[in-house]
Design a protein around this motif. Sequence first.
Motif, mmCIF file in Angstrom:
data_model
loop_
_atom_site.group_PDB
_atom_site.id
_atom_site.type_symbol
_atom_site.label_atom_id
_atom_site.label_comp_id
_atom_site.label_asym_id
_atom_site.label_seq_id
_atom_site.Cartn_x
_atom_site.Cartn_y
_atom_site.Cartn_z
ATOM 1 N N ASN A 57 0.829 -1.205 0.000
ATOM 2 C CA ASN A 57 0.000 0.000 0.000
ATOM 3 C C ASN A 57 0.864 1.255 0.000
ATOM 4 N N GLY A 58 1.850 1.269 0.880
ATOM 5 C CA GLY A 58 2.736 2.424 0.931
ATOM 6 C C GLY A 58 3.479 2.639 -0.370
ATOM 7 N N ALA A 59 3.882 1.535 -1.011
ATOM 8 C CA ALA A 59 4.585 1.643 -2.292
ATOM 9 C C ALA A 59 3.705 2.276 -3.354
ATOM 10 N N GLN A 60 2.406 1.978 -3.321
ATOM 11 C CA GLN A 60 1.477 2.594 -4.272
ATOM 12 C C GLN A 60 1.373 4.099 -4.043
ATOM 13 N N VAL A 61 1.387 4.499 -2.779
ATOM 14 C CA VAL A 61 1.341 5.929 -2.446
ATOM 15 C C VAL A 61 2.589 6.628 -2.974
ATOM 16 N N GLN A 73 1.878 17.142 -3.902
ATOM 17 C CA GLN A 73 1.633 18.344 -3.111
ATOM 18 C C GLN A 73 0.607 18.085 -2.025
ATOM 19 N N ARG A 74 -0.468 17.381 -2.388
ATOM 20 C CA ARG A 74 -1.501 17.063 -1.397
ATOM 21 C C ARG A 74 -0.950 16.137 -0.320
ATOM 22 N N LEU A 75 -0.113 15.203 -0.734
ATOM 23 C CA LEU A 75 0.455 14.237 0.202
ATOM 24 C C LEU A 75 1.339 14.929 1.232
ATOM 25 N N LEU A 76 2.162 15.862 0.781
ATOM 26 C CA LEU A 76 3.053 16.559 1.701
ATOM 27 C C LEU A 76 2.300 17.569 2.565
ATOM 28 N N ALA A 77 1.201 18.088 2.059
ATOM 29 C CA ALA A 77 0.425 19.078 2.808
ATOM 30 C C ALA A 77 -0.525 18.430 3.808
ATOM 31 N N ASP A 78 -1.147 17.337 3.421
ATOM 32 C CA ASP A 78 -2.128 16.654 4.272
ATOM 33 C C ASP A 78 -2.070 15.164 3.949
ATOM 34 N N ALA A 79 -1.101 14.494 4.549
ATOM 35 C CA ALA A 79 -0.861 13.086 4.218
ATOM 36 C C ALA A 79 -2.052 12.197 4.550
ATOM 37 N N THR A 80 -2.708 12.460 5.653
ATOM 38 C CA THR A 80 -3.832 11.604 6.056
ATOM 39 C C THR A 80 -4.903 11.582 4.978
ATOM 40 N N SER A 81 -5.282 12.744 4.489
ATOM 41 C CA SER A 81 -6.330 12.823 3.463
ATOM 42 C C SER A 81 -5.857 12.243 2.136
ATOM 43 N N ALA A 82 -4.613 12.543 1.762
ATOM 44 C CA ALA A 82 -4.096 12.063 0.478
ATOM 45 C C ALA A 82 -3.979 10.541 0.464
ATOM 46 N N ILE A 83 -3.554 9.964 1.569
ATOM 47 C CA ILE A 83 -3.454 8.509 1.656
ATOM 48 C C ILE A 83 -4.840 7.890 1.654
ATOM 49 N N ARG A 84 -5.770 8.550 2.302
ATOM 50 C CA ARG A 84 -7.147 8.042 2.320
ATOM 51 C C ARG A 84 -7.746 8.045 0.916
ATOM 52 N N GLU A 85 -7.315 8.992 0.075
ATOM 53 C CA GLU A 85 -7.789 9.019 -1.316
ATOM 54 C C GLU A 85 -7.568 7.682 -2.007
ATOM 55 N N MET A 86 -6.504 7.006 -1.629
ATOM 56 C CA MET A 86 -6.146 5.751 -2.273
ATOM 57 C C MET A 86 -6.747 4.548 -1.552
ATOM 58 N N TYR A 88 -6.449 3.820 1.728
ATOM 59 C CA TYR A 88 -5.649 3.281 2.819
ATOM 60 C C TYR A 88 -5.871 4.135 4.071
ATOM 61 N N ALA A 89 -6.605 3.620 4.988
ATOM 62 C CA ALA A 89 -6.913 4.347 6.218
ATOM 63 C C ALA A 89 -7.243 3.320 7.290
ATOM 64 N N GLY A 90 -7.454 3.811 8.491
ATOM 65 C CA GLY A 90 -7.835 2.912 9.567
ATOM 66 C C GLY A 90 -6.943 3.055 10.777
ATOM 67 N N ARG A 91 -7.068 2.096 11.673
ATOM 68 C CA ARG A 91 -6.344 2.110 12.939
ATOM 69 C C ARG A 91 -4.840 2.203 12.695
ATOM 70 N N GLN A 92 -4.193 3.025 13.476
ATOM 71 C CA GLN A 92 -2.757 3.303 13.400
ATOM 72 C C GLN A 92 -2.379 4.144 12.180
ATOM 73 N N SER A 115 6.518 1.341 19.751
ATOM 74 C CA SER A 115 6.652 0.925 18.345
ATOM 75 C C SER A 115 5.513 1.489 17.501
ATOM 76 N N CYS A 116 5.183 2.772 17.705
ATOM 77 C CA CYS A 116 4.141 3.408 16.902
ATOM 78 C C CYS A 116 4.539 3.350 15.429
ATOM 79 N N TYR A 117 3.591 2.988 14.582
ATOM 80 C CA TYR A 117 3.929 2.605 13.211
ATOM 81 C C TYR A 117 2.672 2.685 12.355
ATOM 82 N N PRO A 118 2.756 3.136 11.099
ATOM 83 C CA PRO A 118 1.568 3.321 10.251
ATOM 84 C C PRO A 118 1.108 2.023 9.578
#
Length: 210
Positions: A57-61, A73-86, A88-92, A115-118
């Motif tokens: 998933n991360g590789a796709q991002v 630009q969106r990813l660097l400005a608001d990573a949570t939203s940009a990743i959710r676009e693809m 990929y979201a949820g716990r952690q 060990s906090c981790y995405p």
Amino acid sequence: MSEHEGEREYPHHHDGPCDIEQRVKSLENLLIEKGLVDAAAMDELVDTYENRVGPRNGAQVVARAWTDPQYKQRLLADATSAIREMGYAGRQGEHMRVVENTEQVHNMVVCTLCSCYPWPVLGLPPTWYKASSYRARAVRKPHVALAEFGVILGRDVEVRVWDSTAEIRYLVLPKRPRGSENLSAEQLARLVTRDCMIGVALAMPVADLK
């Protein structure tokens, strides 16, 4: 090291399992003994999240950021939203930040407390990420820690160490490999490993693409 390879030990350091790991292992063994879970199925589930689904998933991002400037630009400005676009979201992965490697700056991620981790984009954390030896070395001597992983940086390259916490988790956007301009997003994603998204490796060179 690719996300399909086995676990690695942090070089020159060997920490034993922490108390929580021992308790989890004991509980797992008990459930298996009572026939409540299947050992092979559990191993497959862990392997999926640790080595396949998450890092993929991360590789796709990363691949999309390399090929889509507006998305980057969106990813660097608001990573949570940009990743959710693809999807990929949820716990952690509720609060994400993406930091970009450049010719002048190299980023690496550590969790100094636990060990906090995405999970949504990297799966489960590798054993070495949870080791106190890695946490200490990454903070105190990041250039040395990177060298032990095989990443040799020039003295003019600034290393920035990001402390992942329960409030925010980090993903490193590695430098795009040279000679990859004509590769598709799918091919680019195959150059992205779990370790380079933590910052302890570089993206694979194009020559290694099979």
